[in-house]
Design an enzyme around this catalytic site. Structure first.
Site, PDB file in Angstrom:
ATOM      1  N   GLU A   1     -42.665 -57.523  49.492  1.00 41.18           N
ATOM      2  CA  GLU A   1     -41.845 -57.628  50.594  1.00 41.18           C
ATOM      3  C   GLU A   1     -40.481 -58.236  50.405  1.00 41.18           C
ATOM      4  O   GLU A   1     -39.376 -57.885  50.790  1.00 41.18           O
ATOM      5  CB  GLU A   1     -42.632 -58.004  51.685  1.00 41.18           C
ATOM      6  CG  GLU A   1     -43.460 -56.971  52.155  1.00 41.18           C
ATOM      7  CD  GLU A   1     -44.712 -57.687  53.203  1.00 41.18           C
ATOM      8  OE1 GLU A   1     -44.438 -58.591  53.740  1.00 41.18           O
ATOM      9  OE2 GLU A   1     -45.814 -56.837  53.307  1.00 41.18           O
TER      10      GLU A   1
ATOM     11  N   HIS B   1     -44.387 -61.377  61.645  1.00 45.42           N
ATOM     12  CA  HIS B   1     -45.034 -60.667  60.640  1.00 45.42           C
ATOM     13  C   HIS B   1     -45.018 -61.724  59.381  1.00 45.42           C
ATOM     14  O   HIS B   1     -44.276 -62.549  59.303  1.00 45.42           O
ATOM     15  CB  HIS B   1     -44.132 -59.602  59.992  1.00 45.42           C
ATOM     16  CG  HIS B   1     -44.477 -59.286  58.774  1.00 45.42           C
ATOM     17  ND1 HIS B   1     -45.454 -58.319  58.426  1.00 45.42           N
ATOM     18  CD2 HIS B   1     -43.975 -59.403  57.235  1.00 45.42           C
ATOM     19  CE1 HIS B   1     -45.678 -57.970  57.128  1.00 45.42           C
ATOM     20  NE2 HIS B   1     -44.769 -58.786  56.616  1.00 45.42           N
TER      21      HIS B   1
ATOM     22  N   TYR C   1     -43.383 -51.181  55.796  1.00 45.55           N
ATOM     23  CA  TYR C   1     -44.624 -50.989  56.530  1.00 45.55           C
ATOM     24  C   TYR C   1     -45.514 -49.625  55.671  1.00 45.55           C
ATOM     25  O   TYR C   1     -46.306 -49.117  56.550  1.00 45.55           O
ATOM     26  CB  TYR C   1     -44.542 -50.931  57.725  1.00 45.55           C
ATOM     27  CG  TYR C   1     -44.538 -51.963  58.723  1.00 45.55           C
ATOM     28  CD1 TYR C   1     -45.406 -52.960  58.625  1.00 45.55           C
ATOM     29  CD2 TYR C   1     -43.403 -52.286  59.597  1.00 45.55           C
ATOM     30  CE1 TYR C   1     -45.374 -54.290  59.451  1.00 45.55           C
ATOM     31  CE2 TYR C   1     -43.601 -53.532  60.230  1.00 45.55           C
ATOM     32  CZ  TYR C   1     -44.613 -54.566  60.054  1.00 45.55           C
ATOM     33  OH  TYR C   1     -44.648 -55.557  60.760  1.00 45.55           O
TER      34      TYR C   1
ATOM     35  N   LYS D   1     -39.938 -60.860  64.618  1.00 49.33           N
ATOM     36  CA  LYS D   1     -39.797 -59.599  65.085  1.00 49.33           C
ATOM     37  C   LYS D   1     -38.805 -59.579  66.175  1.00 49.33           C
ATOM     38  O   LYS D   1     -38.278 -60.464  66.711  1.00 49.33           O
ATOM     39  CB  LYS D   1     -40.972 -58.890  65.394  1.00 49.33           C
ATOM     40  CG  LYS D   1     -42.083 -58.868  64.070  1.00 49.33           C
ATOM     41  CD  LYS D   1     -43.329 -57.982  64.477  1.00 49.33           C
ATOM     42  CE  LYS D   1     -44.365 -57.953  63.432  1.00 49.33           C
ATOM     43  NZ  LYS D   1     -45.432 -57.140  64.128  1.00 49.33           N
TER      44      LYS D   1
ATOM     45  N   ASN E   1     -45.918 -58.564  68.755  1.00 50.68           N
ATOM     46  CA  ASN E   1     -46.979 -59.751  68.414  1.00 50.68           C
ATOM     47  C   ASN E   1     -46.058 -60.901  67.588  1.00 50.68           C
ATOM     48  O   ASN E   1     -46.359 -61.845  66.949  1.00 50.68           O
ATOM     49  CB  ASN E   1     -48.233 -59.530  67.539  1.00 50.68           C
ATOM     50  CG  ASN E   1     -47.946 -58.597  66.301  1.00 50.68           C
ATOM     51  OD1 ASN E   1     -46.838 -58.477  66.032  1.00 50.68           O
ATOM     52  ND2 ASN E   1     -48.936 -58.277  65.873  1.00 50.68           N
TER      53      ASN E   1
HETATM   54  P1  IDP Z   1     -50.435 -57.812  60.664  1.00 49.75           P
HETATM   55  O1  IDP Z   1     -49.230 -58.155  61.120  1.00 49.75           O
HETATM   56  O2  IDP Z   1     -51.370 -59.056  61.186  1.00 49.75           O
HETATM   57  O3  IDP Z   1     -50.201 -58.014  59.000  1.00 49.75           O
HETATM   58  P2  IDP Z   1     -51.031 -54.950  60.360  1.00 49.75           P
HETATM   59  O4  IDP Z   1     -52.485 -54.538  60.495  1.00 49.75           O
HETATM   60  O5  IDP Z   1     -50.552 -55.130  59.070  1.00 49.75           O
HETATM   61  O6  IDP Z   1     -51.244 -56.436  60.996  1.00 49.75           O
HETATM   62  O7  IDP Z   1     -50.089 -54.247  61.169  1.00 49.75           O
HETATM   63  C1  IDP Z   1     -48.650 -54.246  61.237  1.00 49.75           C
HETATM   64  C2  IDP Z   1     -48.135 -54.278  62.509  1.00 49.75           C
HETATM   65  O8  IDP Z   1     -48.444 -53.235  63.103  1.00 49.75           O
HETATM   66  C3  IDP Z   1     -48.869 -55.322  63.515  1.00 49.75           C
HETATM   67  O9  IDP Z   1     -48.298 -56.764  63.529  1.00 49.75           O
HETATM   68  C4  IDP Z   1     -48.599 -54.866  64.888  1.00 49.75           C
HETATM   69  O10 IDP Z   1     -47.429 -55.063  65.218  1.00 49.75           O
HETATM   70  C5  IDP Z   1     -48.387 -53.339  64.563  1.00 49.75           C
HETATM   71  N1  IDP Z   1     -49.921 -53.000  65.079  1.00 49.75           N
HETATM   72  C6  IDP Z   1     -51.107 -52.869  64.206  1.00 49.75           C
HETATM   73  N2  IDP Z   1     -52.285 -52.143  64.512  1.00 49.75           N
HETATM   74  C7  IDP Z   1     -51.715 -51.756  65.785  1.00 49.75           C
HETATM   75  C8  IDP Z   1     -51.964 -50.776  66.754  1.00 49.75           C
HETATM   76  O11 IDP Z   1     -53.465 -50.627  66.806  1.00 49.75           O
HETATM   77  N3  IDP Z   1     -51.486 -50.476  67.592  1.00 49.75           N
HETATM   78  C9  IDP Z   1     -50.105 -50.718  68.099  1.00 49.75           C
HETATM   79  N4  IDP Z   1     -49.583 -51.422  67.052  1.00 49.75           N
HETATM   80  C10 IDP Z   1     -50.108 -52.020  65.917  1.00 49.75           C
HETATM   81 MG    MG Z   2     -49.720 -56.682  57.653  1.00 51.94          MG
END
Ligand code: IDP
Ligand code: MG
Length: 143
Positions: A120, A109, A43, A3, A106
């Site tokens: 995707e 992805h 997303y 990212k 984080n």
């Molecule tokens: P993943 O990346 O581990 O698959 P997902 O639940 O699909 O996680 O969420 C997509 C992305 O959205 C996450 O990687 C993170 O960057 C962001 N995200 C998820 N939950 C939150 C939240 O509660 N607050 C802020 N950002 C979030």
């Molecule tokens: Mg995800």
């Protein structure tokens, strides 16, 4: 995908290196700034979540590096390499557990199922951009 935070922090090589050393094969790769339209498709499952707008704003804020990664159990192995979504829960040894602190920053992805991966990949790559090849070390990696 690395990212925009991972690109800005110079972590592209670190991420690619972990993928390659694990034995997974990179069959497509590109750096680009994802468009708003692509990001919303990518997303789509999170469209109703409170963090959706900040997620889309961030993922489109600068260049990211998208990849197609192949190999045995590639989806689960990639998710394990990345670690838990919230870095506070991500095990040491994972990308997020070693290199991140905040859920919204984080670093990486990865698709969460083969079906998501197909969907995707279709958003980010044309078929012709994906290379079919064998890695010469496959006989050492696979039994
Ligand atoms: P993943 O990346 O581990 O698959 P997902 O639940 O699909 O996680 O969420 C997509 C992305 O959205 C996450 O990687 C993170 O960057 C962001 N995200 C998820 N939950 C939150 C939240 O509660 N607050 C802020 N950002 C979030
Ligand atoms: Mg995800």
């Amino acid at each position: 995908m690395v990212k925009p935070d991972g690109v800005q922090r110079g972590l592209v090589g670190e991420v690619i290196s972990r993928i390659e050393r694990r034995g997974l094969k990179i069959t497509a790769i590109r750096m680009n700034t994802i468009s708003y339209e692509m990001a919303k498709k990518h997303y789509a499952e999170h469209a109703q979540k409170p963090f959706f707008k900040s997620l889309i704003d961030f993922i489109t804020s600068g260049p990211s590096v998208s990849m197609v990664v192949e190999g045995k159990n590639a989806v689960s192995v990639m998710r394990a390499i990345n670690g838990a979504t919230n870095p506070v829960n991500a095990a040491t040894g994972t990308i997020r557990g070693d290199l991140a602190l905040d859920t919204g920053r984080n670093v990486v992805h990865a698709s969460d199922s083969p079906e998501s991966a197909d969907r995707e990949i279709g958003i980010h790559f044309k078929d012709l951009e994906i290379s079919e090849y064998s890695r010469i070390d496959e006989t050492c990696i696979y039994e």
